[in-house]
Design an enzyme around this catalytic site. Structure first.
Site, short mmCIF file in Angstrom:
data_model
loop_
_atom_site.label_atom_id
_atom_site.label_comp_id
_atom_site.label_asym_id
_atom_site.label_seq_id
_atom_site.Cartn_x
_atom_site.Cartn_y
_atom_site.Cartn_z
N ASP A 99 -24.37 81.66 28.16
CA ASP A 99 -23.65 80.78 29.07
C ASP A 99 -22.30 80.49 28.41
OD1 ASP A 99 -23.21 78.82 31.17
OD2 ASP A 99 -25.39 78.62 31.26
N ASP A 200 -19.82 79.21 33.38
CA ASP A 200 -20.06 77.89 33.97
C ASP A 200 -18.83 77.39 34.75
OD1 ASP A 200 -21.96 75.53 33.83
OD2 ASP A 200 -20.14 74.58 33.05
N GLU A 254 -20.16 81.24 38.08
CA GLU A 254 -20.71 80.13 38.86
C GLU A 254 -19.58 79.56 39.72
OE1 GLU A 254 -23.07 75.89 38.60
OE2 GLU A 254 -21.46 76.32 37.19
N HIS A 326 -31.46 75.48 37.03
CA HIS A 326 -31.65 74.18 36.39
C HIS A 326 -30.86 73.06 37.06
CE1 HIS A 326 -27.86 75.72 35.09
NE2 HIS A 326 -27.56 74.58 34.51
N ASP A 327 -30.14 73.37 38.13
CA ASP A 327 -29.30 72.36 38.78
C ASP A 327 -29.84 71.84 40.11
OD1 ASP A 327 -27.38 72.26 36.78
OD2 ASP A 327 -26.17 73.86 37.65
C1 GLC Z 1 -22.70 73.78 35.78
C2 GLC Z 1 -24.03 73.81 35.10
C3 GLC Z 1 -24.55 72.41 35.03
C4 GLC Z 1 -23.60 71.60 34.19
C5 GLC Z 1 -22.18 71.66 34.76
C6 GLC Z 1 -21.19 71.16 33.76
O1 GLC Z 1 -22.79 73.40 37.11
O2 GLC Z 1 -24.91 74.70 35.73
O3 GLC Z 1 -25.84 72.34 34.51
O4 GLC Z 1 -24.02 70.27 34.14
O5 GLC Z 1 -21.81 72.97 35.08
O6 GLC Z 1 -21.09 72.03 32.67
#
Ligand code: GLC
Ligand code: CA
Length: 550
Positions: A99, A200, A254, A326-327
């Site tokens: 990540d 991310d 993402e 995980h979100d």
């Molecule tokens: C992304 C991640 C999330 C995190 C956020 C800030 O959305 O998937 O888990 O809290 O970014 O880094």
């Protein structure tokens, strides 16, 4: 270096390390635990692993607040355990991606500590602003997690921007020195043998000049002024040209609030800067943009999300397929049914595994893990959830407030993986850092291992089947009955095979929906989530895959 695009034939698995498997008994998942489970993943049919962050971090956002990008946190096993895992992954013919979190760092990162003291070259590594003339905040932007996006720093005497938690200051990507740091990080891991990155909130890294107030968005104020910002493609192209092009690696972006059309600017195979994209539309069939604005589940919304991406990228870019990460709260609870738990968990697998693209399975999804519902608010760990609890819905009863968190919290999907019916679900021999879901006696890997009809064994069969079928990997996609609120039906076809996938999202029995031109009796039923299919009916949450060889 030629890009072989190896990820196209693969199935990935996301490990959220804190809750995957504890190897040393301190109650938190780690790389020793991952190492123990590599064969389990291989047997599931997994070809690649994405690790949520495992770098040193104070843990304000469970590792998404990084204090050192070129090391592995000691609690996860440090660099030694990491090299062992990387080697174990590669020996099994699998890939590993990390990540990359470079929209922001931890406020405990050395860069931030120096930046707040104006020590060069770090002075402009972050986005610092004085208050407006009237003493108010530099602009009206919200953070995604904790109130407004600005926090005053006493040391520097200025505000810093944080689009996420207070302890996650945003980097100033307009500074070429910061972009050099990113490239250093990329090279460091690629040279070690890592196969790529999930990046991310990468669409947030370029903010609109002057950081203007946002008069468009009622919530998440500011997002139009930093999502897909003015220099985003230029910066990504720079990372590609200077680093990524020199390795046969994969990158996964993402991207909140993105359409297939916009996605092509990032991932078009000819002109893009990255390889695949994590879109959020498939998470919005039961909410408006965020899990905190729930709506009843509406299947046509989910199908529109699936189909628009299948069609929108066709021939130009490659889809990343997922239902969980995980979100977001667990999918069986949201899109399936806890009442028809096993059937709906399997049906959901079928709904996305036979689409075109690279599927990702999130830890525990293959067991049909359901949403975690703690009985007290103080059992939550997630920074966003805790803020929501203390700052919103204050006029509601405790019961209503808890219900809201059950429905919306990211922690719903972050409880420890349920490995067995032993204490703490076999996740740890110590005190788990986060409570296990009490249903582990009923839902766990060890029991499912022994049961041929389990969700786990169904996932194994479905993944193995996907890999055998050329039409799944390369064939066309066509959807039928798009407006039906009960069934999702799609076909896949190449020169050699034709597939028909039928998924019921209904609690009731339905007439079998057969699209025109298909003769079901001449097809082979190659996957079914019930012991037996009925000739003219679909049972609740039934899923079927028919195959015709040409
Ligand atoms: C992304 C991640 C999330 C995190 C956020 C800030 O959305 O998937 O888990 O809290 O970014 O880094
Ligand atoms: Ca541990």
């Amino acid at each position: 270096m030629e890009k072989t695009r190896w990820y196209k034939d693969m199935v990935f698995y996301q490990i959220w390390p804190r809750s995957f498997k504890d190897g040393n008994g301190d109650g938190m998942g780690d790389l020793w635990g991952v190492y123990e489970k590599l064969d389990y993943l291989k047997e599931l049919g997994i070809d690649g692993i994405w690790f949520s962050p495992i770098y040193p971090s104070p843990g304000a956002d469970c590792g998404y607040d990084i204090s050192d990008y070129m090391d592995i946190a000691p609690e996860f096993g440090g660099m030694e355990a990491f090299r062992k895992v990387l080697d174990g992954v590669h020996r099994r013919g699998m890939k590993l991606i990390m990540d990359l979190v470079v929209n922001h760092t931890s406020d405990e990162h050395e860069w931030f500590q120096k930046s707040r003291q104006r020590i060069d070259p770090y002075t402009d590594y972050y986005i610092w602003r004085p208050a407006k003339a009237d003493g108010s905040l530099p602009n009206n932007w919200d953070s995604n997690f904790e109130g407004k996006a600005w926090t005053y720093d006493e040391v520097r005497g200025e505000y810093y921007l944080h689009l996420f938690a207070v302890k996650q200051p945003d980097l100033n990507m307009d500074n070429p020195l910061v972009r050099e740091e990113v490239k250093k990080i990329l090279r460091f891991w690629l040279d070690m043998g890592v196969d790529g990155f999930r990046e991310d909130v990468i669409t947030y890294i370029s903010k609109k000049e002057g950081l203007p107030d946002d008069h468009l968005f009622p919530i998440y104020k500011g997002m139009p002024n930093y999502n897909h910002g003015p220099h985003i493609h230029e910066y990504l192209a720079e990372f590609k040209r200077d680093v990524l092009d020199h390795y046969d690696c994969m990158t996964l972006a993402e991207a909140p609030l993105v359409s297939p059309k916009l996605a092509l600017r990032y991932i078009d195979e000819e002109t893009g800067q990255m390889d695949m994209m994590i879109q959020f539309q498939c998470q919005c069939a039961d909410c408006l943009f965020t899990d905190y604005l729930p709506t009843p589940f509406f299947l046509p919304r989910l199908k529109r999300a699936f189909t628009s991406w299948q069609q929108g990228l066709e021939g130009r870019a490659w889809n990343m397929l997922y239902l969980e990460n995980h979100d977001h709260p667990r999918i069986v609870t949201r899109y399936g049914s806890e009442e028809f738990w096993s059937e709906s968990a399997k049906m959901l697998a079928v709904s996305y595994l036979f689409q075109k693209g690279t599927p990702f399975v999130y830890q525990g999804q293959e067991l049909g893990m359901t949403n975690w519902r703690p009985e007290r608010a103080d059992m939550y760990r997630d920074v966003q959830t805790l803020w929501q609890y203390t700052h919103s819905a204050l006029n509601k009863t405790e019961e209503q407030r808890l219900k809201r968190l059950w429905r919306s919290s990211r922690d719903g999907a972050r409880s420890p993986v349920q490995w067995s019916s032993e204490e703490n679900a076999g996740f740890t021999t110590g005190e788990p850092w986060m409570a296990v879901n009490p249903n582990y006696k009923r839902i766990n890997a060890a029991d499912q291992e022994k049961d041929p009809a389990s969700v786990l064994n169904f996932y194994r069969r479905a993944i193995a089947l996907r890999k055998r079928l050329s039409a799944v990997r390369h064939g066309d996609y066509r959807e039928y009955f798009p407006l039906s609120p009960d069934v999702y039906v799609y076909a896949r076809e190449d020169e050699r095979q034709k597939l028909l996938v039928i998924c019921s999202f209904a609690k009731k029995t339905l007439a079998l929906p057969v699209p025109e031109g298909f003769d079901i009796d001449s097809g082979r039923l190659v996957l079914l989530n019930y012991p037996k299919a009925k000739k003219h009916f679909l049972q609740p949450y039934e899923a079927r895959v028919y195959l015709w060889e040409k």
